[in-house]
Write a protein that holds these residues in place. Structure first.
Motif, PDB file in Angstrom:
ATOM      1  N   LEU A 240       0.862  -1.858   0.441  1.00 29.55           N
ATOM      2  CA  LEU A 240       0.065  -0.079  -0.002  1.00 29.55           C
ATOM      3  C   LEU A 240       0.441   1.472  -0.177  1.00 29.55           C
ATOM      4  O   LEU A 240       0.665   2.421  -0.834  1.00 29.55           O
ATOM      5  N   ARG A 241       1.930   1.219   0.779  1.00 29.48           N
ATOM      6  CA  ARG A 241       2.981   2.692   0.738  1.00 29.48           C
ATOM      7  C   ARG A 241       3.453   2.174  -0.253  1.00 29.48           C
ATOM      8  O   ARG A 241       2.955   3.396  -1.139  1.00 29.48           O
ATOM      9  N   GLU A 242       4.026   1.494  -1.513  1.00 29.74           N
ATOM     10  CA  GLU A 242       4.471   1.836  -2.123  1.00 29.74           C
ATOM     11  C   GLU A 242       3.120   2.343  -3.325  1.00 29.74           C
ATOM     12  O   GLU A 242       4.506   3.268  -4.358  1.00 29.74           O
ATOM     13  N   MET A 243       2.092   2.149  -3.232  1.00 33.53           N
ATOM     14  CA  MET A 243       0.997   2.706  -4.303  1.00 33.53           C
ATOM     15  C   MET A 243       0.838   3.784  -4.490  1.00 33.53           C
ATOM     16  O   MET A 243       1.160   4.618  -5.232  1.00 33.53           O
ATOM     17  N   ILE A 244       0.846   3.770  -2.782  1.00 31.98           N
ATOM     18  CA  ILE A 244       0.329   5.569  -2.456  1.00 31.98           C
ATOM     19  C   ILE A 244       2.069   6.306  -3.484  1.00 31.98           C
ATOM     20  O   ILE A 244       1.496   7.580  -3.396  1.00 31.98           O
ATOM     21  N   ALA A 245       2.683   6.127  -2.770  1.00 31.53           N
ATOM     22  CA  ALA A 245       4.675   6.617  -3.298  1.00 31.53           C
ATOM     23  C   ALA A 245       4.371   6.468  -5.225  1.00 31.53           C
ATOM     24  O   ALA A 245       4.690   7.318  -5.284  1.00 31.53           O
ATOM     25  N   HIS A 246       3.423   6.047  -5.558  1.00 26.32           N
ATOM     26  CA  HIS A 246       3.886   6.188  -7.077  1.00 26.32           C
ATOM     27  C   HIS A 246       2.603   6.483  -7.311  1.00 26.32           C
ATOM     28  O   HIS A 246       2.677   6.979  -8.312  1.00 26.32           O
ATOM     29  N   THR A 247       1.321   6.911  -6.818  1.00 23.68           N
ATOM     30  CA  THR A 247      -0.080   7.594  -7.341  1.00 23.68           C
ATOM     31  C   THR A 247       0.367   9.258  -6.525  1.00 23.68           C
ATOM     32  O   THR A 247       0.740   9.670  -5.929  1.00 23.68           O
ATOM     33  N   PHE A 255      -8.666   6.156  -1.266  1.00 20.66           N
ATOM     34  CA  PHE A 255      -9.094   5.133   0.416  1.00 20.66           C
ATOM     35  C   PHE A 255      -9.037   4.109   0.026  1.00 20.66           C
ATOM     36  O   PHE A 255      -8.779   2.938  -0.944  1.00 20.66           O
ATOM     37  N   ALA A 256      -8.190   4.004   1.623  1.00 19.45           N
ATOM     38  CA  ALA A 256      -8.195   2.435   1.619  1.00 19.45           C
ATOM     39  C   ALA A 256      -8.818   1.860   2.322  1.00 19.45           C
ATOM     40  O   ALA A 256      -8.281   1.217   3.899  1.00 19.45           O
ATOM     41  N   ASN A 257      -9.895   2.052   3.126  1.00 22.44           N
ATOM     42  CA  ASN A 257     -11.014   1.846   4.138  1.00 22.44           C
ATOM     43  C   ASN A 257     -12.202   0.785   4.293  1.00 22.44           C
ATOM     44  O   ASN A 257     -12.867   0.901   5.226  1.00 22.44           O
ATOM     45  N   HIS A 258     -11.637  -0.321   3.332  1.00 19.87           N
ATOM     46  CA  HIS A 258     -12.822  -0.980   3.063  1.00 19.87           C
ATOM     47  C   HIS A 258     -12.223  -1.617   3.900  1.00 19.87           C
ATOM     48  O   HIS A 258     -11.631  -1.844   5.047  1.00 19.87           O
ATOM     49  N   PRO A 264      -6.792   1.576   8.030  1.00 17.77           N
ATOM     50  CA  PRO A 264      -7.564   2.237   7.250  1.00 17.77           C
ATOM     51  C   PRO A 264      -6.832   3.331   6.686  1.00 17.77           C
ATOM     52  O   PRO A 264      -6.273   3.786   7.863  1.00 17.77           O
ATOM     53  N   VAL A 265      -6.857   3.824   5.436  1.00 13.90           N
ATOM     54  CA  VAL A 265      -5.966   4.974   5.111  1.00 13.90           C
ATOM     55  C   VAL A 265      -6.795   5.560   3.891  1.00 13.90           C
ATOM     56  O   VAL A 265      -8.128   5.191   2.984  1.00 13.90           O
ATOM     57  N   LYS A 266      -6.577   7.275   4.242  1.00 15.57           N
ATOM     58  CA  LYS A 266      -7.469   8.085   3.261  1.00 15.57           C
ATOM     59  C   LYS A 266      -6.671   9.086   2.858  1.00 15.57           C
ATOM     60  O   LYS A 266      -6.494  10.118   3.799  1.00 15.57           O
ATOM     61  N   VAL A 267      -6.562   9.192   1.435  1.00 15.61           N
ATOM     62  CA  VAL A 267      -5.459  10.646   1.426  1.00 15.61           C
ATOM     63  C   VAL A 267      -6.594  11.183  -0.202  1.00 15.61           C
ATOM     64  O   VAL A 267      -6.745  10.623  -0.547  1.00 15.61           O
ATOM     65  N   LYS A 268      -6.385  12.728   0.176  1.00 14.38           N
ATOM     66  CA  LYS A 268      -6.731  13.366  -0.788  1.00 14.38           C
ATOM     67  C   LYS A 268      -5.760  14.339  -1.201  1.00 14.38           C
ATOM     68  O   LYS A 268      -4.524  14.620  -0.961  1.00 14.38           O
ATOM     69  N   GLU A 274       1.691  12.436   1.070  1.00 17.96           N
ATOM     70  CA  GLU A 274       2.783  12.540   3.013  1.00 17.96           C
ATOM     71  C   GLU A 274       2.078  11.715   4.376  1.00 17.96           C
ATOM     72  O   GLU A 274       2.654  10.977   5.183  1.00 17.96           O
ATOM     73  N   ARG A 275       1.340  12.734   4.022  1.00 18.66           N
ATOM     74  CA  ARG A 275       0.577  11.948   5.993  1.00 18.66           C
ATOM     75  C   ARG A 275       0.337  10.923   5.848  1.00 18.66           C
ATOM     76  O   ARG A 275       0.466  10.041   6.293  1.00 18.66           O
ATOM     77  N   ALA A 276      -0.597  10.379   4.430  1.00 14.62           N
ATOM     78  CA  ALA A 276      -0.278   8.946   4.845  1.00 14.62           C
ATOM     79  C   ALA A 276       0.565   8.533   5.112  1.00 14.62           C
ATOM     80  O   ALA A 276       1.011   6.666   5.322  1.00 14.62           O
TER      81      ALA A 276
END
Ligand code: SF4
Length: 298
Positions: A240-247, A255-258, A264-268, A274-276
């Motif tokens: 998940l970290r790697e995916m967000i870092a490349h998005t 959202f990764a809060n299913h 649970p992670v929510k990124v705007k 960075e916060r996520a």
């Protein structure tokens, strides 16, 4: 009275699936199952042979909804990929929705790469003009080797084109990606390729779900026989970290809060990445608790 005009309710057949964000929407079932039905992880429509429902049933359901759900402003077309319905019939459905449910201002549907690619830009624009406001697309991964292995039936490049077609028609695009779908070995490669695909596609919403192994699916059999190995909790988080870092989205939510996810992670976007990543790093250091296994399936 015709044979479909009984007043008890709508003619929902089988197990009905809708996105979490459509929880309050009128659910109008216009197809049964999924026309693709070959993804190795998916057991959603195993019990259903794909078909488009009869106009008389759809009309009857709309009449019932007009009597009982007239105040609702959102409607979701079930089942798997309602967009595969031929244009003429789909336009007819959207026109009937306008007629019977004038308050509905957003219609949503699941789509897949094939059903989007079958529509011309003009056809998508016509659907948009009649209220089709959001499409939900299962992207799963941006890695072509994994796409092939899980039976998605298209490359990442074709999937990207499909996503861009939806955006170009000014229809909101909500996509899902699957954590764990590449197995342990290819986990980070899948994460990077998926982040890159998401950045290029630039959807409005991304939902990252953790893959669930569903008995009866080919992926489940691969897992049982040891051919497929899921990343563990820490591996999933690193993915998940790697995916967000490349998005990087111009304007959207990740959202990764299913319920199936460990953290649970929510990124705007823009700006929230960075916060996520800091939250995930804290979880990786053991400073934030992860969801226990028994809670994940809820
Ligand atoms: S396209 Fe979607 S609904 Fe159809 S089989 Fe694949 S994952 Fe399941």
């Amino acid at each position: 009275m015709d044979r479909f005009s009984e007043p008890e309710g709508m003619h929902h057949e089988g197990y009905c699936i809708r996105p979490p964000s459509e929880a309050d929407s009128i659910l109008l079932q216009v197809t049964l199952g999924c026309s693709h039905n070959r993804c190795t992880f998916c057991g959603s429509y195993a019990d259903k042979r794909f078909r488009i429902k009869e106009e008389a049933i759809i009309e009857s359901d709309l009449r019932w909804a007009a009597r009982h759900l007239a105040a609702e402003d959102r409607l979701f077309l079930m089942d798997g990929d309602a967009l595969i319905i031929p244009q003429k019939r789909l336009l007819w459905i959207l026109e009937r929705i306008r007629e019977h449910l004038p308050r509905v201002n957003r219609i949503g549907a699941y789509a897949n790469v094939k059903s989007i690619r079958k529509k011309t830009p003009e056809e998508l624009a016509a659907l948009r003009a009649l209220g089709l406001g959001i499409l939900y697309l299962g992207v799963e991964t941006g890695d072509d080797t994994v796409r092939e292995a899980i039976g998605k039936g298209s490359t990442a490049a074709v999937c990207l084109e499909a996503g861009r077609q939806v955006k170009a028609a000014e229809i909101k695009l909500s996509v899902t990606v699957l954590l764990g779908i590449a197995g342990r070995e290819a986990s980070l490669r899948h994460a990077r390729a998926t982040g890159e695909l998401l950045s290029a596609m630039d959807p409005d919403f991304v939902g990252a779900l953790t893959v669930m192994l569903i008995p009866g699916t080919p992926l489940y059999e691969d897992w049982r026989s040891g051919r497929f190995v899921l990343p563990d909790e820490v591996g999933m988080l690193k993915e998940l970290r790697e995916m967000i870092a490349h998005t990087d989205l111009s304007r959207g939510y990740f959202f990764a809060n299913h319920a199936s996810n460990y953290l649970p992670v929510k990124v705007k976007f823009p700006g929230g990445g960075e916060r996520a990543l800091a939250l995930i790093d804290a979880a990786l250091r053991g400073e934030v608790g992860l969801k226990p296994e028994w809670l994940r399936a809820l």
